[in-house]
Motif scaffolding. Structure first.
Motif, PDB file in Angstrom:
ATOM      1  N   ARG A 114      26.519 -26.457 -46.836  1.00 27.37           N
ATOM      2  CA  ARG A 114      25.975 -26.893 -45.555  1.00 27.37           C
ATOM      3  C   ARG A 114      26.744 -26.157 -44.464  1.00 27.37           C
ATOM      4  N   VAL A 115      26.097 -25.199 -43.797  1.00 26.47           N
ATOM      5  CA  VAL A 115      26.776 -24.450 -42.739  1.00 26.47           C
ATOM      6  C   VAL A 115      25.919 -24.427 -41.480  1.00 26.47           C
ATOM      7  N   GLU A 116      26.573 -24.213 -40.370  1.00 26.96           N
ATOM      8  CA  GLU A 116      25.897 -24.072 -39.076  1.00 26.96           C
ATOM      9  C   GLU A 116      24.838 -22.982 -39.173  1.00 26.96           C
ATOM     10  N   ALA A 117      23.643 -23.272 -38.628  1.00 26.51           N
ATOM     11  CA  ALA A 117      22.489 -22.393 -38.837  1.00 26.51           C
ATOM     12  C   ALA A 117      22.744 -20.962 -38.337  1.00 26.51           C
ATOM     13  N   GLY A 118      23.150 -20.801 -37.114  1.00 20.17           N
ATOM     14  CA  GLY A 118      23.213 -19.442 -36.566  1.00 20.17           C
ATOM     15  C   GLY A 118      24.613 -18.854 -36.499  1.00 20.17           C
ATOM     16  N   CYS A 119      25.506 -19.330 -37.348  1.00 17.84           N
ATOM     17  CA  CYS A 119      26.907 -18.998 -37.131  1.00 17.84           C
ATOM     18  C   CYS A 119      27.215 -17.540 -37.479  1.00 17.84           C
ATOM     19  N   THR A 120      28.311 -17.077 -36.959  1.00 15.68           N
ATOM     20  CA  THR A 120      28.664 -15.663 -37.051  1.00 15.68           C
ATOM     21  C   THR A 120      28.816 -15.203 -38.501  1.00 15.68           C
ATOM     22  N   SER A 121      29.439 -16.031 -39.317  1.00 20.35           N
ATOM     23  CA  SER A 121      29.673 -15.626 -40.708  1.00 20.35           C
ATOM     24  C   SER A 121      28.350 -15.411 -41.419  1.00 20.35           C
ATOM     25  N   LEU A 122      27.402 -16.274 -41.119  1.00 21.42           N
ATOM     26  CA  LEU A 122      26.082 -16.151 -41.743  1.00 21.42           C
ATOM     27  C   LEU A 122      25.409 -14.856 -41.286  1.00 21.42           C
ATOM     28  N   ALA A 123      25.507 -14.587 -39.987  1.00 25.91           N
ATOM     29  CA  ALA A 123      24.935 -13.344 -39.454  1.00 25.91           C
ATOM     30  C   ALA A 123      25.627 -12.139 -40.097  1.00 25.91           C
ATOM     31  N   GLN A 124      26.935 -12.252 -40.242  1.00 24.58           N
ATOM     32  CA  GLN A 124      27.727 -11.198 -40.859  1.00 24.58           C
ATOM     33  C   GLN A 124      27.254 -10.927 -42.286  1.00 24.58           C
ATOM     34  N   LEU A 125      27.089 -12.006 -43.014  1.00 28.13           N
ATOM     35  CA  LEU A 125      26.629 -11.875 -44.397  1.00 28.13           C
ATOM     36  C   LEU A 125      25.247 -11.234 -44.431  1.00 28.13           C
ATOM     37  N   GLY A 126      24.377 -11.709 -43.557  1.00 30.28           N
ATOM     38  CA  GLY A 126      23.031 -11.143 -43.495  1.00 30.28           C
ATOM     39  C   GLY A 126      23.061  -9.663 -43.179  1.00 30.28           C
ATOM     40  N   ALA A 127      23.887  -9.295 -42.213  1.00 29.74           N
ATOM     41  CA  ALA A 127      23.985  -7.892 -41.823  1.00 29.74           C
ATOM     42  C   ALA A 127      24.511  -7.051 -42.983  1.00 29.74           C
ATOM     43  N   ALA A 128      25.502  -7.578 -43.684  1.00 27.24           N
ATOM     44  CA  ALA A 128      26.081  -6.824 -44.797  1.00 27.24           C
ATOM     45  C   ALA A 128      25.046  -6.634 -45.904  1.00 27.24           C
ATOM     46  N   LEU A 129      24.324  -7.697 -46.237  1.00 31.87           N
ATOM     47  CA  LEU A 129      23.313  -7.604 -47.296  1.00 31.87           C
ATOM     48  C   LEU A 129      22.204  -6.638 -46.895  1.00 31.87           C
ATOM     49  N   ALA A 130      21.783  -6.736 -45.628  1.00 32.29           N
ATOM     50  CA  ALA A 130      20.718  -5.854 -45.159  1.00 32.29           C
ATOM     51  C   ALA A 130      21.176  -4.403 -45.174  1.00 32.29           C
TER      52      ALA A 130
END
Lengths: 208, 208
Positions: A114-130
């Motif tokens: 359960r993590v904050e929807a728009g948080c930086t780490s999530l964006a970071q992970l998304g960017a890395a995967l992309a």
DNA sequence: AATGCTGGGCAGTACCACTATCCAATCATC
DNA sequence: GATGATTGGATAGTGGTACTGCCCAGCATT
């Protein structure tokens, strides 16, 4: 303790101390006259911390300031942790490639986190995967799930180890643990890779 | 394909492509005249790789060049891995504090890993441990051993996953995996920390 | 022939983390 | 009380990195 003494005690040159004072990384000393200020042991500690965050953690000065602000403010632990994560992230991942973000969210959901929807780490992970997918090296889903498991175990034990008493201590513990243990974890992974790769493929003549 | 087409295909602006050509990150195109050169699909791939290494991996351009050199040269796998590790390390840890180096070696010995004696990753680990101790936050030995275990598991599975056939493919796989998966691992650790910390301490009002 | 893009080269920019220099005010010492 | 070193404060300069701009003659297209 005057600046020169502070410089001697901390190993940081005087002009750099002045620079940190200017940048707000170091609180000013207690002024004892128009051209004199007194620094204490807490300034030595702070300087060492600044150097550790900058050199070990590899954070730019502005990010170090953000992290220190969390430690100083009486922020609740989870907020401080988020701020530390943001400071670590560095690039705010300006463009969030949709497929990466979706993959990141799916992964987190799969992990049951359960993590904050728009948080930086999530964006970071998304960017890395992309970026990995875009570069033609998509991460193997099986490997990814192993990474998730390893991260979950490490983080669970880290959070368990947080002292329960004073909030400020806990904040310091978790923020610095997060930032400063990263290079340790990465170095250990590399050493383990080296060991296993030598074990499987053998060592070449002379190199590391 | 001319430069402008290459720029369009890769998303990298023309002046930056020229810069990469100058720096030797990108092989020159096949000249078809004094003012014309032909680029191919391999240039697009290479450009994407450069951007991934620089942006996802956070490597400085000079290090990207080193990593690419490993991929291009017909180096044995373990050498290439070492070079990738060196490229990742960045700072060559100029002063090796004796206590940190000793701690690092003890840790590696305890883990049962066989690694090159003076290698960069080991120096990196020693420097990180020494800096942490110097800043007043020595790593808990128990936590350290957990990190070792997690790193060992992750790395073992990563090495097992290396394709056995062609050496060049294996080199590419392992080098890029090492470099480009780091941000994924770190982001996952942060997300897991967030999850477990929220789970234990509750979420604050609005922040990530 | 006119237009426009090309490769090549070199200079310039923006940012970062310091580092150097200057200044008047003061402190310690003679 | 004169003297010399040191301090805090301010401003300017340095070196490194990663681009970015600009100019040029030469082709390719119209």
């Amino acid at each position: 303790m005057l600046v020169s003494a502070l410089a001697a005690a901390s190993g940081v040159p005087v002009p750099t101390i002045k620079y940190y004072l200017r940048e707000g990384l170091l609180p000013p000393g207690r002024a004892t006259g128009a051209t004199r200020a007194e620094y204490g042991e807490e300034h030595v500690r702070r300087l060492r911390l600044v150097r550790a965050l900058a050199e070990v953690g590899g954070l730019p000065i502005a990010r170090v300031k953000d992290v220190l602000a969390c430690l100083d403010g009486a922020t609740p632990l989870t907020t401080a942790l988020g701020a530390a994560h943001d400071a670590l992230a560095g690039s705010p991942a300006p463009e969030a490639p949709a497929n990466g973000a979706a993959a990141a969210e799916a992964l987190v959901a799969d992990a049951g986190w359960r993590v904050e929807a728009g948080c930086t780490s999530l964006a970071q992970l998304g960017a890395a995967l992309a970026a990995l997918a875009g570069a033609g090296f998509p991460v193997d889903p099986v490997a990814l799930r192993r990474y998730v498991r390893a991260a979950d175990e490490v983080a669970r034990e880290e959070v368990d180890a947080i002292p329960g008493g004073d909030t400020a201590d806990a904040v310091e513990f978790v923020v610095l643990g997060t930032v400063l243990h990263e290079p340790v974890l990465l170095a250990l992974r590399r050493l383990a890779q080296q060991h296993h790769s030598v074990h499987r493929f053998g060592a070449p003549p002379g190199t590391c």
